[in-house]
Each structure stands twice: as C-alpha cells, then as structure tokens.
Motif scaffolding. Structure first.
Motif, PDB file in Angstrom:
ATOM      1  N   ALA A 241       0.834  -1.201   0.000  1.00  0.00           N
ATOM      2  CA  ALA A 241       0.000   0.000   0.000  1.00  0.00           C
ATOM      3  C   ALA A 241       0.867   1.248   0.000  1.00  0.00           C
ATOM      4  CB  ALA A 241      -0.914  -0.005   1.217  1.00  0.00           C
ATOM      5  N   ILE A 242       1.978   1.218   0.761  1.00  0.00           N
ATOM      6  CA  ILE A 242       2.873   2.381   0.784  1.00  0.00           C
ATOM      7  C   ILE A 242       3.463   2.608  -0.601  1.00  0.00           C
ATOM      8  CG2 ILE A 242       5.066   3.235   1.669  1.00  0.00           C
ATOM      9  CD1 ILE A 242       4.390   1.844   4.296  1.00  0.00           C
ATOM     10  N   HIS A 243       3.868   1.502  -1.236  1.00  0.00           N
ATOM     11  CA  HIS A 243       4.418   1.646  -2.581  1.00  0.00           C
ATOM     12  C   HIS A 243       3.383   2.254  -3.519  1.00  0.00           C
ATOM     13  CE1 HIS A 243       5.011   0.052  -6.729  1.00  0.00           C
ATOM     14  NE2 HIS A 243       6.139   0.704  -6.542  1.00  0.00           N
ATOM     15  N   LEU A 244       2.160   1.691  -3.475  1.00  0.00           N
ATOM     16  CA  LEU A 244       1.129   2.159  -4.406  1.00  0.00           C
ATOM     17  C   LEU A 244       0.786   3.619  -4.177  1.00  0.00           C
ATOM     18  CD1 LEU A 244      -1.676  -0.451  -5.001  1.00  0.00           C
ATOM     19  CD2 LEU A 244       0.051   0.416  -6.546  1.00  0.00           C
ATOM     20  N   SER A 245       0.610   3.990  -2.892  1.00  0.00           N
ATOM     21  CA  SER A 245       0.077   5.329  -2.659  1.00  0.00           C
ATOM     22  C   SER A 245       1.167   6.394  -2.665  1.00  0.00           C
ATOM     23  CB  SER A 245      -0.685   5.361  -1.336  1.00  0.00           C
ATOM     24  OG  SER A 245       0.177   5.031  -0.284  1.00  0.00           O
ATOM     25  N   GLU A 246       2.413   6.031  -2.366  1.00  0.00           N
ATOM     26  CA  GLU A 246       3.435   7.062  -2.242  1.00  0.00           C
ATOM     27  C   GLU A 246       4.461   7.057  -3.371  1.00  0.00           C
ATOM     28  OE1 GLU A 246       3.426   9.351   0.188  1.00  0.00           O
ATOM     29  OE2 GLU A 246       1.646   8.505   1.123  1.00  0.00           O
ATOM     30  N   TYR A 247       4.805   5.889  -3.864  1.00  0.00           N
ATOM     31  CA  TYR A 247       5.915   5.831  -4.804  1.00  0.00           C
ATOM     32  C   TYR A 247       5.489   5.554  -6.234  1.00  0.00           C
ATOM     33  CZ  TYR A 247       9.190   5.943  -0.925  1.00  0.00           C
ATOM     34  OH  TYR A 247       9.908   6.323   0.171  1.00  0.00           O
ATOM     35  N   ALA A 248       4.449   4.730  -6.408  1.00  0.00           N
ATOM     36  CA  ALA A 248       4.098   4.318  -7.766  1.00  0.00           C
ATOM     37  C   ALA A 248       3.593   5.517  -8.557  1.00  0.00           C
ATOM     38  CB  ALA A 248       3.029   3.228  -7.715  1.00  0.00           C
ATOM     39  N   SER A 249       3.933   5.551  -9.849  1.00  0.00           N
ATOM     40  CA  SER A 249       3.416   6.619 -10.710  1.00  0.00           C
ATOM     41  C   SER A 249       1.945   6.330 -10.982  1.00  0.00           C
ATOM     42  CB  SER A 249       4.184   6.644 -12.020  1.00  0.00           C
ATOM     43  OG  SER A 249       3.859   5.489 -12.777  1.00  0.00           O
ATOM     44  N   GLN A 250       1.252   7.339 -11.450  1.00  0.00           N
ATOM     45  CA  GLN A 250      -0.178   7.169 -11.700  1.00  0.00           C
ATOM     46  C   GLN A 250      -0.417   6.018 -12.678  1.00  0.00           C
ATOM     47  OE1 GLN A 250      -2.428   8.834  -9.891  1.00  0.00           O
ATOM     48  NE2 GLN A 250      -3.893   7.440 -10.831  1.00  0.00           N
ATOM     49  N   ARG A 251       0.467   5.888 -13.683  1.00  0.00           N
ATOM     50  CA  ARG A 251       0.257   4.834 -14.676  1.00  0.00           C
ATOM     51  C   ARG A 251       0.432   3.465 -14.055  1.00  0.00           C
ATOM     52  NH1 ARG A 251       3.904   5.416 -19.535  1.00  0.00           N
ATOM     53  NH2 ARG A 251       4.000   3.152 -19.397  1.00  0.00           N
ATOM     54  N   ALA A 252       1.501   3.326 -13.245  1.00  0.00           N
ATOM     55  CA  ALA A 252       1.739   2.039 -12.597  1.00  0.00           C
ATOM     56  C   ALA A 252       0.560   1.696 -11.688  1.00  0.00           C
ATOM     57  CB  ALA A 252       3.021   2.109 -11.781  1.00  0.00           C
ATOM     58  N   ARG A 253       0.060   2.697 -10.987  1.00  0.00           N
ATOM     59  CA  ARG A 253      -1.076   2.503 -10.079  1.00  0.00           C
ATOM     60  C   ARG A 253      -2.306   2.019 -10.830  1.00  0.00           C
ATOM     61  NH1 ARG A 253      -2.632   4.649  -4.949  1.00  0.00           N
ATOM     62  NH2 ARG A 253      -4.822   5.147  -5.123  1.00  0.00           N
ATOM     63  N   ASN A 254      -2.545   2.648 -11.991  1.00  0.00           N
ATOM     64  CA  ASN A 254      -3.716   2.262 -12.775  1.00  0.00           C
ATOM     65  C   ASN A 254      -3.641   0.822 -13.245  1.00  0.00           C
ATOM     66  OD1 ASN A 254      -4.781   4.746 -12.424  1.00  0.00           O
ATOM     67  ND2 ASN A 254      -4.245   5.522 -14.460  1.00  0.00           N
ATOM     68  N   ILE A 255      -2.425   0.297 -13.436  1.00  0.00           N
ATOM     69  CA  ILE A 255      -2.283  -1.095 -13.868  1.00  0.00           C
ATOM     70  C   ILE A 255      -2.294  -2.028 -12.657  1.00  0.00           C
ATOM     71  CG2 ILE A 255      -0.785  -2.744 -15.033  1.00  0.00           C
ATOM     72  CD1 ILE A 255       0.300  -0.279 -16.640  1.00  0.00           C
ATOM     73  N   LEU A 256      -1.551  -1.646 -11.593  1.00  0.00           N
ATOM     74  CA  LEU A 256      -1.335  -2.562 -10.466  1.00  0.00           C
ATOM     75  C   LEU A 256      -2.600  -2.770  -9.635  1.00  0.00           C
ATOM     76  CD1 LEU A 256       2.213  -1.495  -9.285  1.00  0.00           C
ATOM     77  CD2 LEU A 256       1.540  -3.602 -10.430  1.00  0.00           C
ATOM     78  N   LYS A 257      -3.328  -1.682  -9.376  1.00  0.00           N
ATOM     79  CA  LYS A 257      -4.454  -1.800  -8.455  1.00  0.00           C
ATOM     80  C   LYS A 257      -5.516  -2.789  -8.968  1.00  0.00           C
ATOM     81  CE  LYS A 257      -6.244   0.318  -4.624  1.00  0.00           C
ATOM     82  NZ  LYS A 257      -6.974   1.366  -3.978  1.00  0.00           N
ATOM     83  N   PRO A 258      -5.948  -2.683 -10.241  1.00  0.00           N
ATOM     84  CA  PRO A 258      -6.913  -3.678 -10.733  1.00  0.00           C
ATOM     85  C   PRO A 258      -6.353  -5.093 -10.668  1.00  0.00           C
ATOM     86  CG  PRO A 258      -6.765  -1.847 -12.251  1.00  0.00           C
ATOM     87  CD  PRO A 258      -5.677  -1.658 -11.249  1.00  0.00           C
ATOM     88  N   LEU A 259      -5.035  -5.258 -10.976  1.00  0.00           N
ATOM     89  CA  LEU A 259      -4.436  -6.592 -10.924  1.00  0.00           C
ATOM     90  C   LEU A 259      -4.582  -7.181  -9.523  1.00  0.00           C
ATOM     91  CD1 LEU A 259      -1.116  -6.513 -12.972  1.00  0.00           C
ATOM     92  CD2 LEU A 259      -3.167  -7.888 -13.341  1.00  0.00           C
ATOM     93  N   ILE A 260      -4.311  -6.344  -8.517  1.00  0.00           N
ATOM     94  CA  ILE A 260      -4.400  -6.830  -7.145  1.00  0.00           C
ATOM     95  C   ILE A 260      -5.846  -7.156  -6.800  1.00  0.00           C
ATOM     96  CG2 ILE A 260      -4.139  -6.133  -4.741  1.00  0.00           C
ATOM     97  CD1 ILE A 260      -1.746  -4.390  -5.874  1.00  0.00           C
TER      98      ILE A 260
END
Lengths: 447, 274
Positions: A241-260
């Motif tokens: 969650a820390i990676h997603l909310s603080e470090y991941a770029s918006q694009r990475a977030r858009n891909i990673l969150k649905p995958l999870i």
C-alpha cells in the motif's frame, strides 16, 4: 388483473387530474403524483387481499370441507392436512374406488375453484374501489406529493427492516440452539475443555455416547492459522500500500491496483486446492529436507494461502487510509526537509495508523471466519498444538464437519455447531466493533 | 485600451525587479517559466529577493504567485506534471542544478502553508520533528531548549507551555498557524516562504502573525504570498504584482501602493480587477 386495473385507473386519474388542474388550477401536486397515488390505491389493497386469500387457501378449504375431512380422518391418521392433500391427489388422478372419497374430492375441487374465482373477483372489486378512492382524491385538499414521499419512506424503512430483522433472527436462532446445547453440555466444559471429539450416539441407549466438546483446541487452531495469515498479509499489504500510494506513478497505479483486486475475485475453493495440492506438499518436502516432521495437511500451508487471500483486502484498505492522509501534512514534512521515506514513516504512517489497525482487525475477522482453505489444507484433527507444522482444525471447519451428512437435529453433536457459531460470532463481532471504534476515532483526528 | 491590450504591450516588468548590491540578494530568479502539463503558469519572471527583507507577492487568484513561491524551495517537484525552466539562485548557487540536495535545500528554505497543517502529534513533537530529522539537538535538554526558543519566537510559548504534550490539533487555527511557524523556525532556516498564512484566520490571529513577521525579518528572509493588499502594505518592504503568470511590477511597498507605475497594478490595488 390487478395490475391492469391499476394502470387503467392510473390513466383515468391522470386525465381527470389534467382537467381538474385546468379548471381549478390550484392542485397541491403535479397530475402524475395523483396518478401514481391512484395507481397505488388501486394496486396495493387489492394485492394485499389477493395474497392473503391465496395464503389462506388451504385453511378456507379445510373450513368448507370440515365434515368430509372428519369422516375421512381414518385415511391419514387423523391429520386433516394430510386428508386434504390426499383429496387433491385424487382430483388430479381423476377417480377413486371409494365413492365417498371420490365425492369428497369432487367437492374439494369445486370449492377450490370457487375460492379462486372469488379471490379474483374480490381483488378486482377492491382494485376498482381503490381506483375510485384515488380518483376522488384528485383534489387540492389531498397533498399527493407528500403522500408519495411518505410511501417512499415506508418502502425504504421496510427494506432496512428486512436486513435488520434477518440479523436479529439469525442471532436469536443461534442463541436459542446454543442454549439447548449448553443444557446438555456445561458451558465451562465447552469453553475450557482441552479435548474435542464430538462423536456421540445418534440413537439413545447406545454405548459410549458421551462426546467431548472442549473448544480450546479449535480456537488455538483458528488462532495459529489466522496468525500465520496475518503475518503474510499485514507486512506485504502495508508495504504494498505504501508503494502504491506514495511511490508508484499514476500509470503504474492504474495497472497494479486492478491486478491486485483480481485476487479478491478468486473463489476461496480455488485458494483451498492450491493450498492443499501445491503449498502443503511443498512445505512438507521442505520441512523434511530440513529434518522436521511435517504433517501433510498443516496449518502453515493453510495460513500462508489464507494470507495471500486477505492480502488484497489489507492492501486496498491500507491504501485508502494512507491516501486519505491530507496532502498538507506531506507538504509540511517535506518543507521541513524530510526525505520521502522519513515523511512516510514519521508523519504519514502515524497519521494513518488507527485506520490501518482498523483495517487489520477487519482482516483478522475475515481470517477467523474463513473456512474453505482450512477444510482443504489444515486437516480435521483437533490437535492441541501451537506448532504450525501440525495438522490442525479450526472452529469453522468443525462447524462444517458437524453438519455434513445425516444428523439428528437435536443431538448435542449438531447443536454444538450452533454453540461454535455463537462463539465465533461473538469473537468476530467484537473485533469488528473494536475496529469500527478505532476507525471512527481516526476520522475525528482531522476535524 | 483594454486591460488585455495593455498587458500585451507591457509584458516586461516595470519598477525595480533587480537589486543593485549583490550582497543583499538572497534569491535571484532569472527567466523563470513554469508549466503544468500544457498550461503555462509562470512566464519569464526576473526578480531579486533581498536578504532580511519581507517581499510580498500579490495578484489575483491563479496569477502564478503561489507557483512562483513553491519554486523557491522546489516544492513543485512533488507535482509530476510540473516543469520548471530558467534559473533560481540562492546565495549565487543554482538550486535547480543536478547535484543539489532538495532535502538540504528545504531545510534552508522553510515554508508555512495556507491552511495550518500541524502533524497529528503532540505540540512538542511537532516542533521537535525538524530538529530531530536534521540532528540539530545533541541531547534531550538541548531539544527542550530549542522547542522553547522556537515557541517563544513564534509568540506561542505563554499559551502552550503547560500543554506541550497535548495533541497539536487541539489548538485554535491561529495557534496552529503560529505552531507551524515555530516548527519552521526550529530548524533555523535562512528563508521562510509563507503561502497566504493568514487566509484561514480571524483578524486577531492575523494581527499576531503580522507582528510576528515584523519580528522575524531581522533574522530571516521572508517571502509572503497574500490576497490582502492591506497585509502586503503593513508587513512588506518590497511588493511584486503578478498577473496571468507574468510579473508586472516590482517596487518598494510604499511606492507601489502610493504611485503604481503599471496601469494593471493600479487597477488591482484600487479594486477594479481581481
């Protein structure tokens, strides 16, 4: 038919409403409000009566056929319900050797048809009456809009009540069945007993019929499996969650969150056989290679896989909580010369901590309630052990095994399931209450 | 002649954006342009900011003054779409040079925000946060002393000295803002940037902050963004007027309010636009 009547009355009311509107011009609501009101007047009372008569169909039949049923009571051990059923079967079959029975059956059929006809006539009459009432109510004195509002309110209230009453019903049924269980097994033996073997005699008088209902091994098993699961899910979920909310770029977030979030959609049965067929043997091989004794069904496998199962849940909750920390706090920390890592560990995480704890507790109550994975991977033997390499069983698993197969519904063995359910319910309920309290306090922190 | 036509005609800054003596210059900004993705927020700004002075940035909402302010401690780096071009020198050194440590820069250039943003910790921990980060206090007693001095300088000590371990969020808005100023002072920065520090405060709390700014300028270089012309005239030595991302006029505060040179500035301070 009631529906057709209702729409017809609705249309009439609308026409009438339009003319009244143009004449008087001072109606308290729009024509369609009166139209809907009229339609409801038409539909609801008629529907209620129709359903009531339908539900009372058998009662009415028994009342009409009272004499016949008494005379034919010998056919079904004196129970009028069964006699009635018999008569209805005779009607369907179209004949019976006993003339008296055949006549009674024909009378039964006649009455049944008569009730059907009257029911319909009654419903139409009430619908018409309702329509007339709705029609007459098209007047400035009646505030149709407010009535509709009240009706909508009533509908919503009723829907809420369905949910609440169901919950209350479940709680009470579990509670009463548990009380019956506790009248057979002392509560202290249940709560403090160290031995669980619920095999009791189904028939009375059978030898060796006293089972042992000590619930401690089950709760220890639940605890061990949940603890392993949380050890997987909490760190991985939080760091993710820390990676997603603080470090991941918006694009990475858009891909990673649905995958999870896809992980959430995997049925627990699938996790279960992954645990039983892949993870458990792997752990056994690994353990034996290290010189440890590992049961082929072990709590570790179940816990690990369960941890993966609740991981997205923890991750998603923590991500929400961390993202909810105001940006102004982040900027404040950065403006004081904090590095991003210092900002996260010293400002963001402490601010989000209550929310994370709340989410963690919710995850724990999910882990405790989880059944499928444990059934398949952790075994059924109620060993009192804290070693996660042993086979263990949990409360939920035992509820399943107690109720699978043919059971006498009032034997202590079956009733034990209710007692287990009750204790599990109390545990998860208190966890949920605690987490809600923690989360609520968190919300007050920024207000 | 419409305002827009005048703006096009007079795009370069009037007044006195650059200072003469190099010793007194804390920041020198040259040809600064800032883009947010497609949108250009700041156009070609040239401005010197004097040491131990209060420089006020005024202008209508969306004119780029906050964006400009955030360039001075590179807070715009947080925004992924933000691109800064041009040069910003702090004590003759380019703060956008690749070898610059942003964290160290922000320790030198502190910032106070529009809305008070105390951390959800105790009052003491809020002040001690920065010094602990940078290892500025060797012993617990040194830290206690630093906390006390910072709170005294921010004029908050008398009110909170018995409440140091209460949560900072329990303070009033004005107290919270002074706490944030104390928190910034605690790391002993050289410059304090203030982004509309009084916009969320009542007049009494505002007056206290303004008095505080007057005291602080003896030791610190202060750059303040404000929507209140009265505030700018009360607290600042120099005033810069931004409009639509351009720096239209810079002058000594007395001069800009008494006799603005640029017609756009006059329109703004007399209340005809913005």
């Amino acid at each position: 038919m009631a529906v057709i009547g209702a729409s017809f009355a609705g249309r009439r009311a609308k026409r009438q409403a339009v003319t009244v509107l143009s004449d008087a011009g001072r109606l308290g609501a729009l024509p369609r409000h009166y139209a809907i009101c009229a339609a409801l007047w038409c539909l609801l009372p008629a529907l209620a009566v129709y359903i009531a008569v339908l539900a009372g169909h058998e009662q009415l039949l028994r009342w009409y056929l009272g004499d016949d049923l008494r005379q034919l009571a010998h056919l079904a051990a004196g129970d009028p319900r069964w006699v009635l059923q018999l008569l209805q079967e005779v009607v369907v079959n179209g004949g019976h050797e006993d003339a008296m029975v055949w006549e009674a059956a024909q009378r039964c059929a006649a009455y049944s048809t008569r009730i059907d006809v009257w029911r319909t006539v009654l419903a139409i009459a009430i619908a018409t009456g309702g329509g007339v009432v709705g029609y007459l109510q098209v007047s400035p004195a009646i505030r149709a809009r407010h009535r509709l509002e009240r009706f909508a309110y009533g509908c919503l209230l009723a829907s809420t009540c369905v949910a609440v009453l169901t919950t209350v019903g479940i709680v009470f049924s579990v509670l009463f069945e548990s009380l019956r269980f506790f009248s057979a097994v002392p509560p202290l033996d249940f709560l403090l007993g160290l031995h669980w073997s619920p095999q009791t005699a189904i028939r009375e008088g059978q030898e060796g019929s006293s089972g042992a209902f000590g619930v401690v091994p089950l709760f220890v098993g639940t605890l061990v499996v949940s603890a392993v699961a949380m050890m997987v899910a909490l760190p991985a979920g939080l760091l993710g969650a820390i990676h997603l909310s603080e470090y991941a770029s918006q694009r990475a977030r858009n891909i990673l969150k649905p995958l999870i979030e896809i992980l959430v959609g995997v049925p627990t049965v699938v996790y279960g056989f992954i645990a039983a067929l892949s993870v458990a043997p792997l752990i056994k091989q690994l353990g034996e290679w290290l010189g440890l004794t590992v049961a082929s069904e072990n709590a570790l496998a179940a816990g690990l896989v369960m941890g993966v199962m609740i991981l997205p849940f923890v991750l998603s909750l923590s991500d929400d909580v961390i993202s909810a920390v105001p940006a102004s706090l982040r900027e404040g920390a950065l403006a004081l010369g904090a590095t991003p890592a210092e900002m996260i560990t010293q400002v963001v995480l402490p601010a989000a901590l209550p929310g994370i704890i709340g989410g963690g507790l919710l995850a724990v109550s999910r882990a405790i309630g989880e059944t499928m994975i444990v059934v398949m991977a952790a075994g059924l033997a109620a060993n009192l052990s804290a070693n996660p390499l042993d086979a263990m069983t949990t409360v939920t698993v035992q509820i399943v095994t107690l109720l699978v197969g043919d059971q006498a519904f009032d034997s202590p063995k079956t009733l034990a399931a209710f007692a287990l359910g009750l204790s599990l319910f109390i545990v998860t309920l208190s966890l949920n209450v605690i987490s809600l309290l923690v989360v609520r306090r968190y919300h007050e922190a920024y207000d | 002649m419409t305002t827009v036509e005048r703006d096009n005609e007079l795009s370069s800054t009037v007044g006195k954006p650059l200072l003469d003596g190099a010793d007194d210059v804390k920041f020198s900004v040259r040809k600064l342009a800032v883009h947010y993705a497609e949108l250009q927020a700041v156009h070609d700004v040239n401005l010197d900011i004097g040491q131990r002075q209060v420089t006020a940035l005024i202008g209508p909402s969306g004119c780029g003054k906050s964006t400009f302010l955030r360039c001075l401690n590179r807070m715009n780096d947080i925004i992924a779409s933000c691109v800064v071009q041009g040069e910003v020198h702090l004590d003759q050194k380019d703060i956008y040079a690749p070898q610059v440590d942003v964290v160290a820069l922000r320790a030198r250039v502190g910032m106070v925000f529009q809305k008070p943003n105390p951390f959800p910790k105790s009052i003491y921990d809020n002040i001690a946060y920065g010094p602990r980060l940078h290892g500025q206090a060797d012993s617990p007693s040194a830290l206690d002393e630093l906390v006390e001095t910072s709170l005294r300088r921010a004029g908050l000590w008398a009110e909170v000295k018995d409440l140091l371990h209460r949560p900072a969020t329990s303070l009033s808005g004005g107290q919270q803002q002074r706490l944030c100023i104390a928190r910034t002072i605690a790391i002993q920065p050289e410059v304090i940037l203030m982004d509309e520090p009084c916009s969320a405060l009542d007049p009494i709390a505002t007056a206290r902050i303004e008095a505080l700014i007057g005291e602080l300028k003896c030791d610190y270089t202060i750059v303040i963004v404000t929507h209140s012309m009265q505030q700018a005239s009360r607290v600042s030595d120099r005033t810069a007027y931004f409009h639509l991302g351009r720096l239209l006029e810079v002058n000594a505060t007395d001069k800009i309010f008494m006799a603005p040179e640029h017609p756009g500035t006059e329109d703004y301070i007399t209340g005809r636009i913005g």
